[in-house]
Design an enzyme around this catalytic site. Structure first.
Site, PDB file in Angstrom:
ATOM      1  CG  ASN A 154      -1.920   1.086   1.062  1.00 51.08           C
ATOM      2  OD1 ASN A 154      -1.844   1.848   0.200  1.00 51.08           O
ATOM      3  ND2 ASN A 154      -2.624   1.506   2.307  1.00 51.08           N
ATOM      4  CD1 TRP A 155       3.523   1.159  -3.140  1.00 48.22           C
ATOM      5  CD2 TRP A 155       3.278   2.165  -4.688  1.00 48.22           C
ATOM      6  NE1 TRP A 155       4.000   0.186  -4.089  1.00 48.22           N
ATOM      7  CE2 TRP A 155       3.951   0.955  -5.110  1.00 48.22           C
ATOM      8  CE3 TRP A 155       3.320   3.141  -6.128  1.00 48.22           C
ATOM      9  CZ2 TRP A 155       4.750   0.826  -6.307  1.00 48.22           C
ATOM     10  CZ3 TRP A 155       3.834   3.244  -7.318  1.00 48.22           C
ATOM     11  CH2 TRP A 155       4.568   1.886  -7.353  1.00 48.22           C
ATOM     12  CE  LYS A 156      -0.079   3.177   4.512  1.00 50.81           C
ATOM     13  NZ  LYS A 156      -0.059   2.815   6.418  1.00 50.81           N
ATOM     14  CG  HIS A 200      -5.343   1.686   5.276  1.00 54.74           C
ATOM     15  ND1 HIS A 200      -5.644   2.506   6.143  1.00 54.74           N
ATOM     16  CD2 HIS A 200      -4.413   0.841   5.148  1.00 54.74           C
ATOM     17  CE1 HIS A 200      -4.062   2.395   6.767  1.00 54.74           C
ATOM     18  NE2 HIS A 200      -3.778   1.068   5.928  1.00 54.74           N
ATOM     19  CD  GLU A 244      -3.053   5.364   6.923  1.00 53.85           C
ATOM     20  OE1 GLU A 244      -2.806   5.182   5.532  1.00 53.85           O
ATOM     21  OE2 GLU A 244      -2.272   5.017   7.991  1.00 53.85           O
ATOM     22  CD  GLU A 291      -3.217  -2.416   7.481  1.00 49.14           C
ATOM     23  OE1 GLU A 291      -2.221  -2.553   6.839  1.00 49.14           O
ATOM     24  OE2 GLU A 291      -3.334  -0.995   6.858  1.00 49.14           O
ATOM     25  N   GLY A 311       3.137   1.974  10.860  1.00 46.99           N
ATOM     26  CA  GLY A 311       3.913   3.347  11.050  1.00 46.99           C
ATOM     27  C   GLY A 311       4.430   3.888  11.789  1.00 46.99           C
ATOM     28  CB  SER A 331       5.862  -2.203  11.826  1.00 50.08           C
ATOM     29  OG  SER A 331       5.495  -0.528  12.235  1.00 50.08           O
ATOM     30  N   GLY A 339       2.860  -1.196   4.002  1.00 46.48           N
ATOM     31  CA  GLY A 339       2.983   0.373   3.996  1.00 46.48           C
ATOM     32  C   GLY A 339       4.461   1.235   3.685  1.00 46.48           C
ATOM     33  N   GLY A 340       5.270   1.496   4.459  1.00 45.11           N
ATOM     34  CA  GLY A 340       6.733   1.932   4.043  1.00 45.11           C
ATOM     35  C   GLY A 340       7.677   1.158   3.782  1.00 45.11           C
TER      36      GLY A 340
HETATM   37  P1  13P Z   1       3.472   0.758   7.789  1.00 50.27           P
HETATM   38  O1  13P Z   1       3.817  -0.964   6.912  1.00 50.27           O
HETATM   39  O2  13P Z   1       4.280   1.673   7.068  1.00 50.27           O
HETATM   40  O3  13P Z   1       3.141   0.187   9.001  1.00 50.27           O
HETATM   41  O4  13P Z   1       1.776   0.830   7.067  1.00 50.27           O
HETATM   42  C1  13P Z   1       0.808  -0.426   7.395  1.00 50.27           C
HETATM   43  C2  13P Z   1      -0.123   0.194   6.077  1.00 50.27           C
HETATM   44  O5  13P Z   1      -0.600   0.168   6.984  1.00 50.27           O
HETATM   45  C3  13P Z   1      -0.682  -0.893   4.944  1.00 50.27           C
HETATM   46  O6  13P Z   1      -1.805  -0.583   4.941  1.00 50.27           O
END
Ligand code: 13P
Length: 253
Positions: free
Chosen positions: A9-11, A96, A98, A168, A174, A214, A235-236
């Site tokens: 997930n590149w956000k 998600h 967020e 998640e 993050g 993470s 994510g990251g």
């Molecule tokens: P991180 O891997 O950056 O913690 O993000 C996880 C995430 O929200 C994937 O959707």
């Protein structure tokens, strides 16, 4: 029996040019990842047509990070599941944390999104997870059961057979603070158990449940070693092709 999946997930990161470069790098390195691991990347919407075109013959699938809860019409700024599907994307992330938090998405909207996504041939990746205070006060089982029952339990068995679940924990997203492999396994097993109660054992056993929060090359191995963890929503670490592919190589042999 069920698919192993690593999804990135590149956000809201990368320009289209940077995203295309990253997608091509992931595609080039994908050959070194085990063939039984499904690889999915979820770039920002603006990049998707570029990337689906570049990856048309690739094993790497493309997902959207969100879709509208309505089919079409006067919803300024929204992008429909039909539009996403027409670009060649195959998946969409729904719910998600967020989006739940910053865009006030509720369970009713998420159910609509899932239904419309599936009507348009997209596979939903449905996210659930608890906040830190809900974990600390031991309410996390109830929180997750509610998120799942108010959305996924409204589907019929055929629809549910098309869902990927991502657990998640919000406190791990993050933050650099990963759930321990045992914490992940506890919830993944719980999710599988409630899905089994509602839809039957066979369907529960064939549902992929991904861990997100993470997840990195240096911790993926011990998390993916757990029996009910079928991969990750990253994510990251998905913003670096090497790290993303290293994670895809972290399943037990
Ligand atoms: P991180 O891997 O950056 O913690 O993000 C996880 C995430 O929200 C994937 O959707």
């Amino acid at each position: 029996m069920r698919k192993k999946i690593v999804a990135g997930n590149w956000k809201m990161n990368t320009t289209p040019a940077q995203g295309l470069k990253l997608a091509n790098e992931v595609n080039d390195m994908a050959a070194s990842a085990p063939t039984d691991v499904e690889l999915i990347i979820a770039p920002p919407l603006t990049h998707i047509p570029l990337i689906t075109q570049a990856l048309a013959k690739s094993r790497v699938k493309v997902s959207a990070q969100n879709c509208a809860a309505w089919e079409k019409g006067a919803y300024t700024g929204e992008v429909s599941a039909e539009m996403i599907s027409s670009t060649g994307a195959t998946h969409v992330i729904v719910g998600h944390s967020e989006r739940r938090e910053y865009f006030s998405e509720n369970n009713e909207m998420l159910l609509n999104k899932i239904k419309i996504a599936m009507q348009n041939g997209l596979t939903p990746i449905f996210c659930c997870g608890e906040k830190l205070n809900e974990r600390d006060s031991n309410q996390y089982f109830n929180v997750i059961e509610k998120q799942i029952s108010e959305v996924l339990f409204k589907l019929d068995t055929k629809e549910m057979g098309n869902i990927i679940i991502a657990y998640e924990p919000i406190w791990a997203i993050g933050t650099g603070k990963t759930a321990s492999p045992e914490q992940a396994q506890e919830i993944h097993a719980f999710i599988r158990q409630i899905v089994s109660k509602k839809f039957g054992d066979e369907l529960a056993k064939s549902t992929s449940i991904l861990y997100g929060g993470s997840c990195k090359p240096d911790n993926a191995k011990e998390i993916f070693a757990k029996a009910d963890v079928d991969g990750g929503l990253i994510g990251g670490a998905a913003l670096k092709a090497e790290d993303f592919i290293a994670i895809a190589k972290s399943f037990p042999k």
